[in-house]
Design an enzyme around this catalytic site. Structure first.
Site, PDB file in Angstrom:
ATOM      1  N   ASP A   1     -13.266  -2.502  12.188  1.00  0.00           N
ATOM      2  CA  ASP A   1     -12.586  -3.224  11.110  1.00  0.00           C
ATOM      3  C   ASP A   1     -13.069  -2.663   9.773  1.00  0.00           C
ATOM      4  OD1 ASP A   1     -11.090  -5.023   9.719  1.00  0.00           O
ATOM      5  OD2 ASP A   1     -12.065  -6.821  10.501  1.00  0.00           O
TER       6      ASP A   1
ATOM      7  N   ASP B   1      -5.882  -1.424   9.059  1.00  0.00           N
ATOM      8  CA  ASP B   1      -7.324  -1.284   8.850  1.00  0.00           C
ATOM      9  C   ASP B   1      -8.172  -1.760  10.027  1.00  0.00           C
ATOM     10  OD1 ASP B   1      -6.774  -3.952   8.598  1.00  0.00           O
ATOM     11  OD2 ASP B   1      -7.888  -4.250   6.735  1.00  0.00           O
ATOM     12  N   GLU B   2      -7.599  -1.878  11.212  1.00  0.00           N
ATOM     13  CA  GLU B   2      -8.415  -2.283  12.353  1.00  0.00           C
ATOM     14  C   GLU B   2      -7.831  -1.764  13.653  1.00  0.00           C
ATOM     15  OE1 GLU B   2      -8.435  -6.458  13.495  1.00  0.00           O
ATOM     16  OE2 GLU B   2      -6.776  -6.838  12.104  1.00  0.00           O
TER      17      GLU B   2
END
Length: 416
Positions: A27, A120-121
């Site tokens: 993350d 973003d993860e």
């Protein structure tokens, strides 16, 4: 209650035995802000938000801004009241997509068992990489180091036996940390959390649980199943009960197959100059081609999207004579399509390029008789330079000067 606070117990070490903990959740920390600080290092250590420059809501906040109580989705006016010195930056979604692809490229080198769940993860199942790269925690440390070194942004990693616990672990590892939850400590870890930490507990279900005196995961786990069925329904009650006891059968699923790859730019000012629009197409064609080659696919059709100042939107497409992954071919097709579109006096507010009809490019491209082989060599050489030194270090010469003075605000469309 859907946003679970981090307890001191959840942040502490849960042991060092990572056997069986092959699920990693990566993350990125305050991703939009991290990318902005990458390009504007003079803002490090200051309260910064992305979005809400004049109105609207906060899209992301630096940890310095969070100390004032600022968080994402907060109205920007409220954020400025909490911190008058707040620095607000406009969002640059094309740039965030660019950095995201660099991060996912790092993760893809670890294992093909990669499931990107947002910009973003991502989840990884590293079971097949243990012999090559070491233990799960060794791999997690290497991932954080590589992302920091090669991309320049921080990442937090959770290591656990299931996706649900790995995601919780990465949340509690923030900022810029790593947390392992060993299999033997899974239930103890979960019992230390508020019930809102469980996947699927939203605002409404959280309020229902609170009315019945269930505030923690421990209390939910100890509640008889028939009671949970009555409170939440059979399906939801069963699922939350299983999660509370550490059971999550969901596997890491490889990111879905790409059906098209595209990017589009919304301009800060409407553009009437065709030459300027063609430069935008050139930049977009290179962005598409890089992603085509990274995914090892070829495009058989190129499409453009044009939106006028009055929001009238047009689409045009062209089927190529042979599949390609070269920016030159994508650009020529897109430029020719744009040539058929009249530019109104009020100008163009959005322009996009999309590569469609994707096919497997694993066996390479069959060159046509009039194709210049140097084009393919040059573009693939550019890929290598960008992979080593960063995506912004090399681009077509015709774009260099103008990119520094660019007035466009771009956003990169998702793969669909």
């Amino acid at each position: 209650m859907s946003r679970a606070p981090r307890s001191a117990a959840a942040r502490r070490s849960w042991g060092e035995d990572d056997s069986g903990c092959t699920i990693l959740h990566v993350d990125m920390d305050a991703f939009f802000v991290s990318v902005e600080l990458l390009d504007r290092p003079e803002l490090r250590g200051k309260p910064v938000i992305v979005g809400g420059e004049t109105r609207g809501v906060v899209a992301a906040a630096s940890y310095e801004a969070r100390r004032f109580g600022i968080h994402s989705a907060m109205p920007s006016a409220r954020a400025r009241m909490l911190c008058p010195e707040l620095i607000a930056l406009p969002g640059r979604h094309a740039r965030y997509g660019e950095v995201s692809r660099e991060v996912m490229s790092v993760l893809g080198e670890v294992t093909p068992e990669l499931e990107q769940v947002s910009i973003d993860e991502a989840f990884l199942d590293v079971a097949g990489a243990l012999r090559r790269l070491g233990s799960p925690t060794t791999i997690a440390r290497g991932i954080r180091r590589e992302i920091r070194t090669r991309v320049g942004v921080p990442a937090s990693v959770g290591v656990a036996g299931t996706k649900h616990v790995a995601k919780l672990a990465s949340t509690h590892a923030k900022p810029d940390g790593l947390l392992l939850v060993p299999l033997a400590a899974t239930v103890e870890f979960l019992r230390s959390l508020p019930v809102g930490a469980l996947w699927g507990v939203g605002e409404k279900s959280g309020e229902v649980l609170e009315r019945h005196g269930i505030d923690t995961v421990a209390e939910l786990a100890d509640t008889p199943l028939p009671t949970l069925h009555r409170i939440l329904g059979v399906a939801a009650g069963q699922r939350l009960h299983e999660l509370a006891w550490g059971h999550d059968p969901r596997p890491v699923r490889r990111t879905r197959e790409e059906k098209s790859i595209g990017t589009e730019s919304t301009f800060a000012r409407d553009i009437t100059d065709r030459a300027e629009l063609e430069r935008v197409l050139l930049r977009q064609a290179h962005a598409c081609a890089v992603r085509l080659r990274a995914a090892r696919v070829l495009t058989g059709r190129v499409a453009i999207k044009v939106r006028h100042a009055d929001f009238t939107t047009l689409s045009r497409s062209h089927t190529l004579t042979a599949p390609t992954d070269l920016a030159h071919d994508v650009y020529v097709a897109a430029r020719d399509l744009l040539a058929e579109v009249p530019i109104p006096a009020a100008g163009i507010r959005l322009l996009g390029v999309r590569a469609e009809r994707l096919t497997d490019g694993g066996e390479g491209v069959q060159p046509t008789l009039d194709e210049d082989p140097h084009l393919a060599l040059a573009e693939r050489a550019m890929d290598g330079v960008r992979a080593r030194f960063g995506s912004r270090v090399l681009q077509p010469a015709s774009l260099l000067d103008r990119d520094r003075r660019s007035t466009t605000a771009s956003r990169s469309s998702d793969i669909s």
